[in-house]
Design an enzyme around this catalytic site. Structure first.
Site, mmCIF file in Angstrom:
data_model
loop_
_atom_site.group_PDB
_atom_site.id
_atom_site.type_symbol
_atom_site.label_atom_id
_atom_site.label_comp_id
_atom_site.label_asym_id
_atom_site.label_seq_id
_atom_site.Cartn_x
_atom_site.Cartn_y
_atom_site.Cartn_z
ATOM 1 N N ASP A 13 0.807 -1.227 0.000
ATOM 2 C CA ASP A 13 0.000 0.000 0.000
ATOM 3 C C ASP A 13 0.835 1.270 0.000
ATOM 4 O OD1 ASP A 13 -2.202 -1.705 0.137
ATOM 5 O OD2 ASP A 13 -2.216 -1.660 2.320
ATOM 6 N N GLY A 15 1.530 3.009 -2.549
ATOM 7 C CA GLY A 15 1.103 3.913 -3.625
ATOM 8 C C GLY A 15 1.669 3.452 -4.970
ATOM 9 N N LYS A 16 1.897 2.153 -5.099
ATOM 10 C CA LYS A 16 2.455 1.602 -6.344
ATOM 11 C C LYS A 16 1.533 1.869 -7.530
ATOM 12 C CE LYS A 16 2.472 -2.432 -4.326
ATOM 13 N NZ LYS A 16 2.094 -2.083 -2.946
ATOM 14 N N GLY A 17 0.206 1.737 -7.283
ATOM 15 C CA GLY A 17 -0.770 1.946 -8.358
ATOM 16 C C GLY A 17 -0.631 3.323 -8.963
ATOM 17 N N GLY A 40 -4.521 -4.296 -3.772
ATOM 18 C CA GLY A 40 -5.502 -3.250 -4.074
ATOM 19 C C GLY A 40 -4.711 -2.019 -4.450
ATOM 20 N N HIS A 41 -4.676 -1.708 -5.744
ATOM 21 C CA HIS A 41 -3.860 -0.595 -6.223
ATOM 22 C C HIS A 41 -4.768 0.559 -6.642
ATOM 23 C CE1 HIS A 41 -0.245 -3.439 -7.206
ATOM 24 N NE2 HIS A 41 -0.641 -3.495 -5.948
ATOM 25 N N GLN A 223 1.940 -6.036 -3.222
ATOM 26 C CA GLN A 223 2.399 -6.162 -1.831
ATOM 27 C C GLN A 223 3.685 -5.345 -1.613
ATOM 28 O OE1 GLN A 223 1.353 -9.498 -3.424
ATOM 29 N NE2 GLN A 223 -0.543 -8.564 -2.793
ATOM 30 N N THR A 299 -8.405 -3.484 -0.273
ATOM 31 C CA THR A 299 -8.991 -4.790 -0.590
ATOM 32 C C THR A 299 -9.986 -5.231 0.469
ATOM 33 O OG1 THR A 299 -7.016 -5.413 -1.786
ATOM 34 C CG2 THR A 299 -8.403 -7.224 -1.045
ATOM 35 N N PRO A 303 -8.737 -1.223 8.955
ATOM 36 C CA PRO A 303 -7.881 -0.079 9.284
ATOM 37 C C PRO A 303 -6.407 -0.489 9.196
ATOM 38 C CG PRO A 303 -9.228 -0.737 11.186
ATOM 39 C CD PRO A 303 -9.586 -1.650 10.068
ATOM 40 N N ARG A 330 2.824 10.235 -0.515
ATOM 41 C CA ARG A 330 2.056 10.707 0.632
ATOM 42 C C ARG A 330 2.807 11.676 1.533
ATOM 43 N NH1 ARG A 330 -2.612 7.298 2.941
ATOM 44 N NH2 ARG A 330 -3.851 7.520 1.103
ATOM 45 N N ASP A 332 2.437 14.737 1.508
ATOM 46 C CA ASP A 332 1.440 15.738 1.899
ATOM 47 C C ASP A 332 0.709 15.365 3.188
ATOM 48 O OD1 ASP A 332 0.530 13.727 -0.139
ATOM 49 O OD2 ASP A 332 -1.428 14.398 0.575
HETATM 50 P P1 GDP Z 1 -0.731 0.352 -3.543
HETATM 51 O O1 GDP Z 1 -1.365 -0.918 -3.108
HETATM 52 O O2 GDP Z 1 0.728 0.396 -3.299
HETATM 53 O O3 GDP Z 1 -1.065 0.730 -4.950
HETATM 54 O O4 GDP Z 1 -1.352 1.489 -2.616
HETATM 55 P P2 GDP Z 1 -2.908 1.644 -2.183
HETATM 56 O O5 GDP Z 1 -3.674 2.089 -3.345
HETATM 57 O O6 GDP Z 1 -3.380 0.436 -1.462
HETATM 58 O O7 GDP Z 1 -2.792 2.766 -1.082
HETATM 59 C C1 GDP Z 1 -2.225 3.998 -1.374
HETATM 60 C C2 GDP Z 1 -3.247 5.105 -1.067
HETATM 61 O O8 GDP Z 1 -2.590 6.350 -1.087
HETATM 62 C C3 GDP Z 1 -4.347 5.212 -2.088
HETATM 63 O O9 GDP Z 1 -5.523 5.638 -1.442
HETATM 64 C C4 GDP Z 1 -3.839 6.306 -3.033
HETATM 65 O O10 GDP Z 1 -4.883 6.989 -3.709
HETATM 66 C C5 GDP Z 1 -3.158 7.204 -2.065
HETATM 67 N N1 GDP Z 1 -2.010 7.989 -2.543
HETATM 68 C C6 GDP Z 1 -1.018 7.615 -3.379
HETATM 69 N N2 GDP Z 1 -0.076 8.585 -3.443
HETATM 70 C C7 GDP Z 1 -0.504 9.572 -2.637
HETATM 71 C C8 GDP Z 1 0.053 10.829 -2.244
HETATM 72 O O11 GDP Z 1 1.140 11.215 -2.617
HETATM 73 N N3 GDP Z 1 -0.684 11.572 -1.361
HETATM 74 C C9 GDP Z 1 -1.889 11.157 -0.881
HETATM 75 N N4 GDP Z 1 -2.511 11.951 -0.023
HETATM 76 N N5 GDP Z 1 -2.422 9.984 -1.209
HETATM 77 C C10 GDP Z 1 -1.737 9.205 -2.070
HETATM 78 P P1 IMO Z 2 -0.906 -4.179 -2.234
HETATM 79 O O1 IMO Z 2 -0.456 -4.728 -3.571
HETATM 80 C C1 IMO Z 2 -0.976 -4.610 2.098
HETATM 81 C C2 IMO Z 2 -0.979 -8.700 3.690
HETATM 82 C C3 IMO Z 2 -2.230 -9.157 4.417
HETATM 83 C C4 IMO Z 2 -1.627 -10.126 5.417
HETATM 84 C C5 IMO Z 2 -0.507 -10.778 4.610
HETATM 85 C C6 IMO Z 2 -0.873 -12.117 4.001
HETATM 86 O O2 IMO Z 2 -2.177 -3.448 -2.281
HETATM 87 O O3 IMO Z 2 0.214 -3.433 -1.597
HETATM 88 P P2 IMO Z 2 -2.405 -12.797 1.939
HETATM 89 O O4 IMO Z 2 -3.847 -12.537 1.664
HETATM 90 O O5 IMO Z 2 -1.473 -12.239 0.909
HETATM 91 O O6 IMO Z 2 -2.110 -14.229 2.232
HETATM 92 O O7 IMO Z 2 -2.112 -12.018 3.323
HETATM 93 O O8 IMO Z 2 -0.176 -9.860 3.575
HETATM 94 N N1 IMO Z 2 -1.200 -8.176 2.328
HETATM 95 C C7 IMO Z 2 -1.159 -6.879 1.999
HETATM 96 N N2 IMO Z 2 -0.991 -5.785 2.757
HETATM 97 N N3 IMO Z 2 -1.094 -4.474 0.763
HETATM 98 C C8 IMO Z 2 -1.229 -5.571 -0.014
HETATM 99 O O9 IMO Z 2 -1.217 -5.512 -1.364
HETATM 100 C C9 IMO Z 2 -1.316 -6.842 0.602
HETATM 101 N N4 IMO Z 2 -1.480 -8.093 0.142
HETATM 102 C C10 IMO Z 2 -1.396 -8.906 1.203
HETATM 103 O O10 IMO Z 2 -2.883 -8.084 5.043
HETATM 104 O O11 IMO Z 2 -1.049 -9.418 6.474
HETATM 105 MG MG MG Z 3 -2.853 -1.595 -1.817
#
Ligand code: GDP
Ligand code: IMO
Ligand code: MG
Length: 424
Positions: A13, A15-17, A40-41, A223, A299, A303, A330, A332
């Protein structure tokens, strides 16, 4: 032309997406190489806001073929739903490819994920319950069903029958659960196969040809490195490799073809699920960051645990992946904090640890040693040039560069594509 791997430097999480969506503008291919719909990207662009679980984040660019590589695990129902949602939002999804070799998440994987988690009791991993662990376990146990298998009905039926009979024995005898019907699963998955068939290819060959032709390829990590089964906080990890090794294995790209490896880090730390997190803030500052940054799983909606940036862990993931640059996201979120801490070392029983420990028990006993940075107390989300960042924000960024031993390539100051400072 560059072959760039984008990898999460923390616990996911990061911010790879957003970063992939941004860089995909210039790329011909974006390849998901590991994980499944546990990912969840989030992508925010002219089409809207999307939380992609399986579709590569490059899908929004017509000129960028989006590839689900051999190293990913595909839940067909989730993918088909995601594709129709994208189409409804006006996104063309015809340039998607799925590797024939990618494994398929089957109903029993999801069942076992739930049953195994329940059985772990207090030591539950906190998985996303998407069947990821059981699916990758089946891959190495040679019990997997691959996307290509869904297209050959006879082969698929024979294989499925063998596997389900084995699974049913465990389901009924170990867990006292209901057995699955081979015919029912067969009928459902044959239909999925028909819908997916237009996308299914030997993607490894296509990517290799593209690289030979000098086209730009992005590899989209899922991940984060600290969830890697080898290098992460085992056993609180995921079941496929989110690190550079996984990128090679999960796409079929030769290591020497890779020209850059970008580590994505958020400006603080988060983690979803169980396992040690030395800088976790179980106080009002942690709650404040969660609320301000809306740190809830893309996903599962859980929290996210929030804490200060952990540079000991970051140095480790920078080293094992060989990051050639960092994308810091992030920034900001920290705009309103008067003081910001960064963990620069761990202390264990009065001793300073130089390295990130290899086991979770040790890590959970480590006390973080912090360096404090002054907050900049000014909005950064409108800034587009490094020179315009407040001086104290620049100091924070430089401090992280020094601690990680890696230069910043990108600084992200908001969720949307344009809220970005391209440093290099
Ligand atoms: P990923 O799984 O690595 O793609 O990241 P997620 O999408 O799960 O979580 C990243 C969250 O941060 C998402 O809600 C994005 O919209 C948000 N995000 C990404 N870059 C930034 C940033 O620079 N600032 C802020 N405020 N939000 C960001
Ligand atoms: P993105 O790509 C954050 C965590 C789960 C759990 C552990 C194992 O959005 O960054 P699993 O379902 O893979 O067997 O769960 O890994 N986990 C993640 N945490 N971002 C993810 O993906 C994750 N994918 C799995 O919360 O702790
Ligand atoms: Mg994610």
């Amino acid at each position: 032309m560059p072959v760039v791997v984008i990898i999460g430097g923390q616990w996911g999480d990061e911010g790879k997406g957003k970063i992939v969506d941004l860089l995909a503008e210039k790329a011909c291919y974006t390849v998901r190489f590991s994980g499944g719909d546990n990912a969840g990207h989030t992508v925010v662009n002219q089409f809207g806001e999307f939380k992609l679980h399986l579709t590569p984040s490059g899908i929004f660019h017509q000129t960028c073929t989006a590839v689900i590589g051999n190293g990913a695990a595909v839940n067909p129902a989730v993918l088909l739903r995601e594709l129709s949602e994208l189409k409804r939002s006006g996104v063309d999804t015809s340039h998607l490819l799925i590797s024939r070799r990618a494994h398929v998440i089957m109903p029993y994987h999801i069942l076992f994920d739930r049953l195994e988690e329940k059985g772990r009791g207090e030591q539950a991993i906190g998985t996303t319950q998407k069947g990821i662990g059981p699916a990758f376990a089946d891959k190495v146990a040679r019990l997997g069903i691959r996307v290509g298998d869904l297209l050959d009905h006879d082969v698929f039926y024979r294989r499925l029958k063998q596997v389900i009979e084995h699974k049913n024995t465990i389901l009924t005898k170990v867990y006292g659960a209901e057995p699955l019907s081979v015919d029912e699963v067969y009928r459902t998955y044959i239909e999925y196969g028909k819908e997916l068939e237009p996308f299914v290819q030997d993607t490894e060959v296509i990517i290799a040809d593209a690289i030979r032709a000098g086209k730009m390829v992005l590899l989209e990590g899922a991940q984060g490195s600290l969830l890697d089964p080898d290098f992460g906080t085992y056993p609180y990890v995921t079941s496929s490799s989110p690190t550079i090794g996984g990128a090679i294995l999960g796409s079929g790209i030769a290591p020497a073809a890779i020209t850059a490896c970008l580590g994505v880090f958020k400006a603080y730390a988060t983690r979803v699920g169980s396992g040690p997190m030395p800088t976790e803030l179980k106080d009002e500052t942690g709650d404040f960051i969660r609320k301000r940054a809306q740190e809830y799983g893309a996903t599962t909606g859980r929290p996210r645990r929030c804490g200060w940036f952990d540079a000991v862990a970051g140095r480790f993931t920078t080293c094992i992946n060989g990051f050639t640059g960092i994308a810091l996201t992030r920034l900001d979120v920290l705009d309103v904090l008067p003081a910001i801490k960064v963990c620069v070392a761990y202390e264990l029983q009065g001793q300073r640890l130089k390295h990130f420990p290899s086991n979770s028990e040790t890590l959970s006993r480590c006390q973080p040693v912090y360096e404090e940075f002054q907050g900049w107390l000014a909005p950064t989300s409108g800034i587009r040039r490094l020179a315009d960042l407040p001086l104290k924000a620049k100091r924070y960024v430089e401090g992280l560069e020094e601690l990680l031993g890696c230069r910043m390539d990108i600084i992200s100051v908001g969720a949307s594509r344009e809220q970005t400072i391209m440093v290099r």
